[in-house]
Design an enzyme around this catalytic site. Structure first.
Site, PDB file in Angstrom:
ATOM      1  N   ARG A 258      -7.353   2.777  -2.701  1.00 22.40           N
ATOM      2  CA  ARG A 258      -7.366   2.415  -1.277  1.00 22.40           C
ATOM      3  C   ARG A 258      -8.612   3.041  -0.652  1.00 22.40           C
ATOM      4  NH1 ARG A 258      -3.255   5.623   1.756  1.00 22.40           N
ATOM      5  NH2 ARG A 258      -5.090   6.663   2.599  1.00 22.40           N
ATOM      6  N   HIS A 262      -4.695   4.430   5.250  1.00 22.68           N
ATOM      7  CA  HIS A 262      -3.414   3.724   5.097  1.00 22.68           C
ATOM      8  C   HIS A 262      -3.304   2.643   6.160  1.00 22.68           C
ATOM      9  CE1 HIS A 262       0.824   2.818   5.129  1.00 22.68           C
ATOM     10  NE2 HIS A 262       0.896   3.241   6.364  1.00 22.68           N
ATOM     11  N   TYR A 271      -6.977  14.559   3.941  1.00 26.28           N
ATOM     12  CA  TYR A 271      -6.228  14.909   2.725  1.00 26.28           C
ATOM     13  C   TYR A 271      -6.879  14.448   1.424  1.00 26.28           C
ATOM     14  CZ  TYR A 271      -4.639  10.125   3.756  1.00 26.28           C
ATOM     15  OH  TYR A 271      -4.597   8.789   4.034  1.00 26.28           O
TER      16      TYR A 271
END
Lengths: 372, 324
Positions: A258, A262, A271
């Site tokens: 990805r 998100h 993160y």
């Protein structure tokens, strides 16, 4: 179980590279265009969201090959139970760009009537089943549709899409188990993008791969380079042949990444290590297909900037039309709860409309923003 | 006309509708060869084959989730949840998926299915074989919720539910599965969903109820009669859609309303009925609307008979209303 990963795009052989069975030059060009359209839609939608013109968005940047390469295998008899990261599949099946953009706005022309957040598409004519936000529910439904196909004696398959996070859900276990027990024609396509919002794959499973999980259910598990659209096509095509031949379900793990957040509300720099992002940016599925097309003699100059401009122009036009379209009328709130409007809903609707007449309509909070 | 139990009437409805429409399929735990643990599906597999009536792995979310996929595809599945106490693993598929499919897709996709499940207490089944979870589902827009109280209604309502284009929760009052017999026509007929029934006419107090509690209330009515009180019983038959006019009309006549339900009290469906009566018939009321329900405790085993509302408790409420 083998951890081999199917790759097709890069080959050490000299000369024109071979295409997988069922793929011709036109399909390669078509898949390139679809992947590029998906990417450019994402670029545009993320900017619209940042400008406050649409409320929310879920990009699938970096994962276009999984959606496009697999959906390209589908015929008019096959059904798709997607998650929210497969707009590429919707486009591949023939969903209209304008319909997609109307859905971002949730306006009166949106075929889902503004009932869901952006990216929760539904395209009946394309057999692209309405998307919900829970991450695994469609897995079992895909298995159910495949059971229905078998009951009706259809030589068809259903394909259900989900991410690595969804493999932790009970629906993953249940869906694979039901499909395998009934030997139903279902393809389980996991786009393993390695992150479930902020949690890496190691937080979802201690298994050495997703594909290996198929073994315990009694079905083949295939690991494929998910950024290689031809490899995705080949693996899906082989699973489709098995399904149509009555040999049951297949689990495909497309290993991908990805590249974006998100969703429009997420900040992956909080993160995710930047080295990993850079490593995967170098494996961009669209750039890899471009390199392949050049090597195979399929590339034309028109696929470069002119194609980007053409697609961007059609997206811009669709955005313009969507922004000129009104929001759904209040009364539509009560439609489609049931086939027919029951008395209690008619009463609630009539009261609302009466109140709007006397006290004015409810006002939207312009500052309300989705946090997740 | 054959005399059937409620259970036989359910079986008869399934037999008829499977003959009528080849899209109707029955699935669930032990529903195939064994014909269901209560025998509601007995003979279906023998008659219609393993493609139309089949056993599933033991996973309620799978039974309902696959049924959603089948319904979206074009079949009319009739999944069975063996006891309604086991329905919770499927809650997500019912309330997030089946209930919302039509709405969230702008009417593109639909989910015509009937979830049959035995519910209610009084069979010495303890906590996990006795609950009445209908309120959870009545609270979810997009679902219809039905509970018959007689064999005739069980067959007619189940046939209507199978023919309905929306998902229906069909709760079968298992305490009276075999205890009541009634003449039930052969062949298919419909009892409309959303129409209540006057189970007993009376003049002093309306009792609104559904499912196995109808029988309990009829016992209470006989006892009330001996005390000179005339009870009118409204059997709702459908909770969603709800036939408000049926009980409002009755309350306007009697001036009193008791709502009786086996389920716990807080946020139970009895509260919904009481609220509607308060909102729409306050000018007719001569006493507060009273609820007779299960207690707000988990359903017990040894003290089941204490927990469940019996005729005495119904009668006490009716007397309280009449003497208010």
């Amino acid at each position: 179980m083998s951890q081999e990963m199917l790759t097709v795009l890069e080959t050490k052989k000299r000369g024109k590279p071979a295409l997988p069975k069922g793929v011709d030059d036109d399909l390669v060009r078509r898949m390139y265009r679809l992947m590029l359209t998906t990417r450019l839609m994402d670029d545009r939608a993320m900017r619209l969201q940042r400008q406050g013109r649409i409320g929310f968005y879920v990009p699938s940047i970096g994962q276009e090959a999984c959606a496009v390469g697999s959906a390209a295998v589908m015929t008019d008899e096959d059904w798709c139970f997607p998650s929210y990261r497969e707009p590429g599949a919707a486009l591949t099946l023939g969903a209209d760009l304008q319909a997609i953009v109307h859905e971002w706005y949730g306006n009166a022309a949106d075929n889902t009537k503004g009932r869901q957040m952006p990216v929760h598409y539904s395209f009946k004519a394309q057999r692209f089943v309405s998307i919900s936000s829970p991450i695994g529910t469609q897995i079992v439904q895909g298995a159910g549709a495949a059971m229905a196909m078998k009951i009706r004696g259809k030589k068809a398959f259903s394909i259900t899409y989900f991410g690595d996070g969804a493999t932790s859900s009970n629906d993953f276990h249940t869906g694979l188990n039901f499909a395998a027990v009934y030997k139903s024609p279902c393809i389980f396509f996991c786009s393993n993008n390695q992150w479930a919002i902020s949690c890496p794959l190691s937080q979802q499973t201690a298994s050495e791969s997703i594909a290996v999980k198929a073994q315990a259910y009694g079905m083949p598990g295939v690991r494929v380079d998910g950024n290689d659209v031809l490899a995705v096509y080949q693996a899906t095509s082989e699973a489709a042949e098995r399904a149509r031949a009555g040999e049951g379900p297949t689990l495909i793990e497309g290993l991908t990444f990805r590249i974006g957040p998100h969703s429009s509300s997420d900040d992956p720099t909080r993160y995710r290590p930047s080295e990993q992002l850079e490593e995967w940016q170098a494996k961009d599925p669209i750039a890899r297909l471009e390199a392949f097309m050049k090597k195979a003699g399929l590339w034309e100059d028109a696929f470069g900037e002119p194609l980007v401009e053409e697609i961007n122009a059609s997206i811009a036009e669709a955005v313009k039309v969507a922004e000129e379209t009104a929001m759904p009328a209040s009364a539509t709130l009560f439609d489609d709860v049931y086939a027919d409007l029951p008395a209690h809903l008619a009463e609630q609707r009539d009261r609302l409309l009466q109140q709007e007449k006397t006290a004015g309509a409810a006002e939207m909070d312009a500052d309300a923003a989705f946090p997740l | 006309m054959p005399t059937l139990t409620l259970l036989q009437a359910v079986n008869s409805a399934l037999m008829d509708e499977m003959a009528e429409d080849e899209n109707v399929v029955v699935l669930g735990e032990d529903v195939g060869l064994n014909g269901g643990v209560f025998r509601a599906t007995e003979g279906l597999q023998a008659k219609y084959g393993e493609n139309r009536c089949f056993d599933t792995p033991l996973a309620e979310s799978g039974i309902i989730g696959t049924a959603v996929g089948m319904a979206v595809y074009g079949l009319r599945p009739v999944p069975e949840i063996q006891f309604s106490d086991f329905i919770y693993p499927a809650f997500d598929q019912i309330v997030s998926e089946a209930a919302k499919m039509r709405y969230r897709s702008g009417g593109e996709f639909t989910c015509p299915m009937v979830i049959r499940t035995p519910s209610g207490g009084g069979i010495r089944g303890g906590h996990y074989h006795s609950q009445s979870p209908e309120a959870y589902f009545a609270h979810t827009p997009g679902l219809k919720v039905v509970m018959p109280a007689t064999p005739y209604d069980a067959k007619g309502l189940l046939i209507s539910a199978i023919r309905d284009d929306d998902p229906v929760l069909f709760f079968e009052p298992k305490r009276i599965y075999r205890s009541i017999k009634q003449d039930v026509p052969e062949g298919a007929y419909e009892v409309p969903i959303g129409k209540a029934r006057v189970a007993r006419e009376g003049t002093d107090c309306t009792v609104v109820t559904w499912g196995a509690m109808v029988e309990t209330c009829e016992k209470a009515a006989k006892q009330a009669e001996e005390k000179g009180i005339s009870m009118e019983i409204i059997d709702l038959r459908s909770l969603v859609p709800l036939d408000e006019e049926a009980f409002l009309e009755s309350v306007r006549k009697t001036g009193r309303c008791v709502v009786a339900s086996e389920a716990p009290r807080i946020c139970g469906f009895a509260s919904e009925v009481a609220a509607i009566v308060s909102e729409k018939a306050i000018e007719s009321l001569e006493a507060p609307v009273l609820r007779v329900t299960g207690f707000d405790t988990p359903f017990p085993y040894s003290l089941e008979h204490v927990y469940m509302p019996d005729a005495k408790r119904v009668l006490a409420a009716v007397e309280h209303a009449v003497n208010f």
